[in-house]
Structures are given as structure tokens and as C-alpha cells.
Scaffold this active site. Structure first.
Site, PDB file in Angstrom:
ATOM      1  N   LYS A  57      39.565  50.634  39.385  1.00  0.00           N
ATOM      2  CA  LYS A  57      38.298  50.076  39.783  1.00  0.00           C
ATOM      3  C   LYS A  57      38.493  48.949  40.787  1.00  0.00           C
ATOM      4  CE  LYS A  57      36.857  50.586  34.974  1.00  0.00           C
ATOM      5  NZ  LYS A  57      36.479  49.822  33.770  1.00  0.00           N
ATOM      6  N   GLY A  58      39.692  48.424  40.856  1.00  0.00           N
ATOM      7  CA  GLY A  58      39.944  47.175  41.596  1.00  0.00           C
ATOM      8  C   GLY A  58      39.569  47.212  43.063  1.00  0.00           C
ATOM      9  N   GLU A 113      43.691  50.384  48.396  1.00  0.00           N
ATOM     10  CA  GLU A 113      44.170  49.783  47.153  1.00  0.00           C
ATOM     11  C   GLU A 113      43.825  48.299  47.114  1.00  0.00           C
ATOM     12  OE1 GLU A 113      45.038  49.707  44.269  1.00  0.00           O
ATOM     13  OE2 GLU A 113      46.767  50.946  43.744  1.00  0.00           O
ATOM     14  N   ASP A 117      51.707  45.431  43.568  1.00  0.00           N
ATOM     15  CA  ASP A 117      52.568  44.499  42.831  1.00  0.00           C
ATOM     16  C   ASP A 117      53.972  45.116  42.784  1.00  0.00           C
ATOM     17  OD1 ASP A 117      53.623  42.641  41.095  1.00  0.00           O
ATOM     18  OD2 ASP A 117      52.257  43.024  39.456  1.00  0.00           O
ATOM     19  N   LYS A 145      51.816  41.491  46.793  1.00  0.00           N
ATOM     20  CA  LYS A 145      52.563  40.396  46.152  1.00  0.00           C
ATOM     21  C   LYS A 145      53.973  40.401  46.701  1.00  0.00           C
ATOM     22  CE  LYS A 145      50.117  39.562  41.892  1.00  0.00           C
ATOM     23  NZ  LYS A 145      50.140  39.641  40.419  1.00  0.00           N
ATOM     24  N   PHE A 166      49.180  35.623  39.011  1.00  0.00           N
ATOM     25  CA  PHE A 166      48.108  36.517  38.585  1.00  0.00           C
ATOM     26  C   PHE A 166      46.792  36.019  39.169  1.00  0.00           C
ATOM     27  CE2 PHE A 166      45.006  38.566  35.878  1.00  0.00           C
ATOM     28  CZ  PHE A 166      45.512  39.849  35.841  1.00  0.00           C
ATOM     29  N   ASP A 173      40.484  42.067  38.123  1.00  0.00           N
ATOM     30  CA  ASP A 173      39.950  41.623  36.840  1.00  0.00           C
ATOM     31  C   ASP A 173      41.017  41.033  35.932  1.00  0.00           C
ATOM     32  OD1 ASP A 173      41.243  44.198  36.406  1.00  0.00           O
ATOM     33  OD2 ASP A 173      40.443  44.050  34.378  1.00  0.00           O
ATOM     34  N   ARG A 179      35.524  40.583  38.286  1.00  0.00           N
ATOM     35  CA  ARG A 179      35.587  41.460  39.455  1.00  0.00           C
ATOM     36  C   ARG A 179      34.547  41.059  40.491  1.00  0.00           C
ATOM     37  NH1 ARG A 179      38.896  45.867  38.177  1.00  0.00           N
ATOM     38  NH2 ARG A 179      38.790  46.647  36.054  1.00  0.00           N
TER      39      ARG A 179
HETATM   40  P1  IMP Z   1      51.800  48.006  40.478  1.00  0.00           P
HETATM   41  O1  IMP Z   1      52.000  49.433  40.062  1.00  0.00           O
HETATM   42  O2  IMP Z   1      52.749  47.080  39.751  1.00  0.00           O
HETATM   43  O3  IMP Z   1      51.891  47.820  41.973  1.00  0.00           O
HETATM   44  O4  IMP Z   1      50.385  47.581  39.951  1.00  0.00           O
HETATM   45  C1  IMP Z   1      49.272  47.597  40.732  1.00  0.00           C
HETATM   46  C2  IMP Z   1      48.015  47.442  39.899  1.00  0.00           C
HETATM   47  O5  IMP Z   1      48.153  46.425  38.903  1.00  0.00           O
HETATM   48  C3  IMP Z   1      46.892  46.980  40.800  1.00  0.00           C
HETATM   49  O6  IMP Z   1      46.213  48.085  41.361  1.00  0.00           O
HETATM   50  C4  IMP Z   1      46.042  46.149  39.865  1.00  0.00           C
HETATM   51  O7  IMP Z   1      45.102  46.976  39.204  1.00  0.00           O
HETATM   52  C5  IMP Z   1      47.013  45.600  38.864  1.00  0.00           C
HETATM   53  N1  IMP Z   1      47.405  44.219  39.223  1.00  0.00           N
HETATM   54  C6  IMP Z   1      48.594  43.808  39.716  1.00  0.00           C
HETATM   55  N2  IMP Z   1      48.625  42.479  39.920  1.00  0.00           N
HETATM   56  C7  IMP Z   1      47.396  42.021  39.559  1.00  0.00           C
HETATM   57  C8  IMP Z   1      46.795  40.690  39.550  1.00  0.00           C
HETATM   58  O8  IMP Z   1      47.381  39.660  39.921  1.00  0.00           O
HETATM   59  N3  IMP Z   1      45.506  40.627  39.101  1.00  0.00           N
HETATM   60  C9  IMP Z   1      44.807  41.724  38.690  1.00  0.00           C
HETATM   61  N4  IMP Z   1      45.331  42.970  38.682  1.00  0.00           N
HETATM   62  C10 IMP Z   1      46.626  43.119  39.115  1.00  0.00           C
HETATM   63 MG    MG Z   2      44.382  48.851  40.890  1.00  0.00          MG
END
Ligand code: IMP
Ligand code: MG
Length: 195
Positions: A57-58, A113, A117, A145, A166, A173, A179
Site C-alpha cells: 500500500k505504501g 515503489e 530498504d 535507504k 525508520f 506506515d 500513511r
Molecule cells: P525491503 O524488501 O527490505 O527493501 O523492504 C521494503 C518494504 O519495507 C517497503 O516497501 C516498505 O513497505 C517497508 N519499509 C522499509 N523501510 C521502511 C520504513 O522506514 N518505514 C516504513 N516502511 C518501511
Molecule cells: Mg512497500
């Protein structure tokens, strides 16, 4: 309908939550950067009709605003994924919870996206989408990040590179909250979930 929203007073004012910290990306900075990204995409995809794929949803607020800065006949579609793992750490094993409606065959696809992260979620998604034979596949991520990526996804467009804290707001969220903040802020004390 009255213009006084029922229940509006129950929305917590951000200043009332001590865990909400500093603004990392202001509303003004978001507006400015989205206009730039939209202009760049308009130039890069001139003469084509890209399909924007929102990862729910982000990325929903980001895609809604970005799409209005793209002066092309874009189409919009949505998919939702859920990652296995703990509440705060993505494992890289991803399940598609809602798939796309539109066939990607021969399309110019831009995955939109919210934040990259570890990069594991995106890495899985890109492999999955590439197997559907789009004409092209690119990623537009609002946030990256820095230094956190376990795999280095190829990102055509990045809004902002941020430190490893974070954050919430503008689609992001903590336990489904915040959000709808207009800017992006730090949030101390929780990793939230990964949706
Ligand atoms: P990744 O697979 O570790 O890159 O995770 C990405 C997903 O984790 C993003 O699409 C977000 O939904 C969530 N996410 C990662 N960091 C944050 C943050 O700082 N705040 C909120 N959601 C996050
Ligand atoms: Mg996401």
C-alpha cells in the site's frame, strides 16, 4: 454531506505522539521532486504509454501524485505483496496477495515503489514481472535507504536517498498508521510491519 467531517477530531495530531520525530522529507520537497521525476519520465518515455505498477500500500500516494506529473497516456495498475519474515525484517520470500489486472506483455512497465530498504522485496518483484515479457521494465522508487541493500536493484529513478532510520508518512506506515501525513518523518521505537 456536511463539510465538517465526522470523526475528524479523532485523528491524532502528530505533535501528540512523542515517537514521531523530525521531518526527513518535507511536503514542499516532495512536491518539487515529484515534478522533476514526472518531467524526466515524460521525456524518457516520449511517444509511449507506460504502465505504472503501484506496489500497495505504501506507494499509493506517491503513484497518485507522480502520475499527474507525467504528460503521457499512462495506465495504472496495482499489486500487493506480503513478505515472510519478522515484523521488521524482510526475508526476501514474497507472496503475491493481489496480482495485476493488466497483461504486461509488450508493455513499458514502471514499478512505483515507496522505499527500497534491503531491496529483497523489489528484487523478487522484478524477477516475477520480467517473466511476463514486458517490452521494458524500470523502477521508480521514492526513497532509498543508503547502504542497506543486500541486493542492488537497478533503479532508474530515485526520489531521495535517506539514512537508515525508520520513517512514516506519505504512504509509509507504522502498524497501518500515518500513511496520510503530508511529509515524511522519523518514527522512534518501532519497525512496524512490511506492508
Ligand atoms: P525491503 O524488501 O527490505 O527493501 O523492504 C521494503 C518494504 O519495507 C517497503 O516497501 C516498505 O513497505 C517497508 N519499509 C522499509 N523501510 C521502511 C520504513 O522506514 N518505514 C516504513 N516502511 C518501511
Ligand atoms: Mg512497500
Amino acid at each position: 454531506m456536511s463539510e465538517t467531517l465526522a470523526g475528524a477530531s479523532s485523528f491524532p495530531h502528530p505533535d501528540d505522539d512523542p515517537k514521531l520525530g523530525d521531518i526527513v522529507v518535507s511536503q514542499e520537497a516532495l512536491e518539487r521532486r515529484l515534478a522533476e521525476l514526472g518531467a524526466q519520465i515524460t521525456t524518457d518515455y516520449a511517444g509511449r504509454a507506460p504502465l505504472l505498477v503501484c506496489v500497495l500500500k505504501g506507494a499509493v500516494l506517491f503513484m497518485a501524485d507522480l502520475s499527474r506529473h507525467i504528460q503521457l497516456p499512462v495506465e495504472l495498475d496495482f499489486m500487493a505483496v506480503s513478505s515472510y519474515g519478522t515484523a521488521t525484517k524482510t526475508s526476501g520470500v514474497v507472496r503475491i496477495v493481489k496480482d495485476l489486472d493488466i497483461d504486461l506483455g509488450g508493455r513499458d512497465v514502471i514499478v512505483v515503489e515507496d522505499i527500497v530498504d534491503s531491496g529483497l522485496t523489489l528484487n523478487y518483484l522484478l524477477k516475477n514481472l520480467a517473466a511476463r515479457h514486458p517490452a521494458s521494465l524500470a523502477v521508480c522508487a521514492l526513497l532509498l535507504k543508503e547502504g542497506q541493500q543486500k541486493v542492488e536493484p537497478d533503479l532508474a529513478y530515485v526520489g531521495f536517498r535517506i539514512a537508515n532510520t525508520f520513517i512514516v508518512g506519505y504512504g509509509l506506515d507504522v502498524a497501518e498508521r500515518y500513511r496520510n501525513l503530508r511529509d515524511i518523518r522519523t518514527y522512534i521505537g518501532s519497525g512496524g510491519d512490511d506492508s
